[in-house]
Write an enzyme that holds these catalytic residues in place. Structure first.
Site, PDB file in Angstrom:
ATOM      1  N   GLU A   1      31.293  58.492  59.495  1.00  0.00           N
ATOM      2  CA  GLU A   1      32.344  59.207  60.213  1.00  0.00           C
ATOM      3  C   GLU A   1      31.815  60.085  61.351  1.00  0.00           C
ATOM      4  O   GLU A   1      31.883  61.315  61.294  1.00  0.00           O
ATOM      5  CB  GLU A   1      33.156  60.061  59.245  1.00  0.00           C
TER       6      GLU A   1
ATOM      7  N   GLU B   1      35.854  54.369  52.081  1.00  0.00           N
ATOM      8  CA  GLU B   1      36.341  55.589  51.436  1.00  0.00           C
ATOM      9  C   GLU B   1      37.862  55.551  51.410  1.00  0.00           C
ATOM     10  O   GLU B   1      38.495  55.233  52.415  1.00  0.00           O
ATOM     11  CB  GLU B   1      35.896  56.861  52.172  1.00  0.00           C
TER      12      GLU B   1
END
Length: 485
Positions: free
Chosen positions: A190, A381
């Site tokens: 991320e 995720e």
């Protein structure tokens, strides 16, 4: 009324799927090669922050500041994964997982960020990989999950262009040691979050609030993302699969049809969902929607960077938790947009304050799959933080169970519509340190009593285990019982 795949038409409240409701799909619906796992991160779980030669990270430094973490908590012990990894892997195996995603701590391997390797730190990941394989868990190794060595931050960290070379050295060390056994690699976790929250908003390490720092860090992370991929490709066997991960949120305007909110949503999408994806494809930054972004990034780009930012990954990890509603804001430069908090919108929300909207997964899979030459997608995720309730030996968490089931259903919906999605990893395997939120929000399939470090599989974990077709779960879901299965 329950909307089943392939269609969900509205946001789902936490108890959308009653605990007694049968799951309207099965593991077999996803195909035999689908990867089922759970994820974890080094800083959030390992603890052992000064153990056996590990150097400090920017998160070790950040958590020493008063007032930046709720209740002034830190992860010096965390979930004690460094000492209890075998117990946690036993639990993961007992849940029926086929895959386990974790990250390595850069300063545990290279305490100064470059130079001398800490052999004891590297040995830990060697043992961890072997322990995964012994339990038939395919290891997925993320190189960078936000814990930059403090020594490199002292030299500018992600705002220093040399970070690309520093990161390449670290990637090479990891690939040479573990490449004979780890088949799945992820470069960055991320980048929009660690760059934006850490360098623009200041709520994550290293705690900077500066537009120039954000843009410099964004560009250098984009370069490192591709360079890390190239290093791995050169070092690893041809059978290895290399990916990276992107945070994303499905974005909708607060006032559909309003020109200002619609334009603000497009700008927010360019910043939050596209900034790190399109350079990988050789498209450069989305400056058409964010002209100021292009003007400012010219200060950091060098000739040839457009080519250096591109890399053909084998897969992208999609990490999605919610949708966001966007409105025009004249007070926020660069994107001229703001996000409307879920608490202001009369929608169900989690302990993180995020709207409970599993359909966001479907929309983001469709959005990323629409890129020409997009690789296979993985959900690396997905999860939600809700309260846990102890009932005897059980940890009851119906909202998390409902969310997990609905999210898996949204993945199936996208797959049935032709999206090449190859895996689902729940966040997270265990409860852990949730960055600026400390230990309050709990995402885990496995509950941790932080006073004793006792592990207990929650009802959501039990549902996941039953869905995956593992051995019947004992009523008392402790590590000892699962290990006996």
């Amino acid at each position: 009324m329950i909307h089943l795949p392939p269609r969900y038409d509205e946001p789902l409240p936490p108890a959308f799927f009653p605990a007694s409701a049968p799951t309207p799909f099965s593991r077999a619906d996803f195909g035999a090669d689908f990867h089922w796992g759970a994820s974890a991160a080094a800083y959030q779980t390992e603890g052992a922050w000064q153990h056996q030669g590990k150097g400090p990270s920017i998160w070790d430094d950040f958590t020493r500041r008063k007032g930046v973490i709720r209740r002034n908590e830190h992860a010096r012990v965390g979930a004690d994964f460094y000492n209890r990894y075998e117990e946690d892997l036993d639990l993961a195996h007992g849940l029926g997982l086929s895959d386990f995603r974790f990250s390595a701590a850069w300063p545990r391997v290279l305490p100064e960020g470059t130079g001398a390797v800490n052999r004891r730190g590297l040995d830990f990941y060697d043992r961890l990989v072997d322990a995964c394989l012994e339990r038939d868990l395919r290891p997925w190794l993320t190189l960078y999950h936000w814990d930059l060595p403090s020594a490199l931050q002292a030299r500018g960290g992600w705002t220093n262009r040399n970070v690309v070379n520093w990161f390449a050295e670290y990637a090479q060390v990891m690939a040479r040691r573990l490449g004979d056994r780890v088949q799945h690699w992820l470069v960055l976790n991320e980048p929009m979050v660690f760059v934006g929250a850490g360098h623009l908003l200041g709520v994550h390490a290293p705690g900077r609030r500066h537009l120039g720092a954000f843009l410099a860090a964004a560009h250098h992370a984009t370069l490192a993302q591709a360079e890390g991929g190239r290093v791995l490709r050169a070092q690893l066997p041809a059978t290895a699969r290399i990916g990276t991960t992107f945070s994303c949120s499905y974005l909708t305007p607060q006032r559909p049809g309003n020109a200002y909110d619609e334009a603000a949503t497009r700008r927010a999408d360019a910043l939050l969902n596209r900034l790190f994806v399109e350079p990988v494809l050789g498209q450069g930054y989305p400056v058409a929607e964010l002209p100021a972004l292009g003007w400012l990034l010219d200060r950091y780009q060098k000739p040839g960077d457009d080519q250096r930012m591109a890399f053909k990954f084998d897969f992208w990890g999609i990490q999605n938790y919610t949708r966001e509603v966007v409105r025009f804001s004249p007070w926020l430069p660069l994107q001229w947009a703001s996000l409307v908090p879920a608490k202001q919108r009369s929608v169900p929300y989690s302990d993180m304050g995020w709207e409970v909207y599993p359909e966001s997964l479907y929309h983001m899979l469709k959005q990323y799959a629409a890129y020409p030459n997009a690789p296979q997608l993985m959900i690396t995720e997905s999860g939600s933080a809700f309260p846990d309730e102890r009932q005897g030996t059980r940890v009851v968490d119906p909202a998390r169970r409902a969310y997990l089931q609905a999210a898996v259903g949204q993945v199936l919906r996208a797959q049935r519509e032709g999206v090449d999605v190859g895996g689902y990893f729940a966040w997270s395997l265990t409860d852990n340190f949730e960055w600026a939120e400390g230990y309050g929000p709990r995402f885990g399939l496995i509950h941790i009593d932080y006073n004793t470090q006792e592990r207990t599989v929650k009802d959501s974990g039990r549902w996941y285990q039953e869905f995956l077709g593992g051995a019947p779960m004992a009523q008392e879901h402790t590590a000892e019982n699962v290990a006996r299965l």
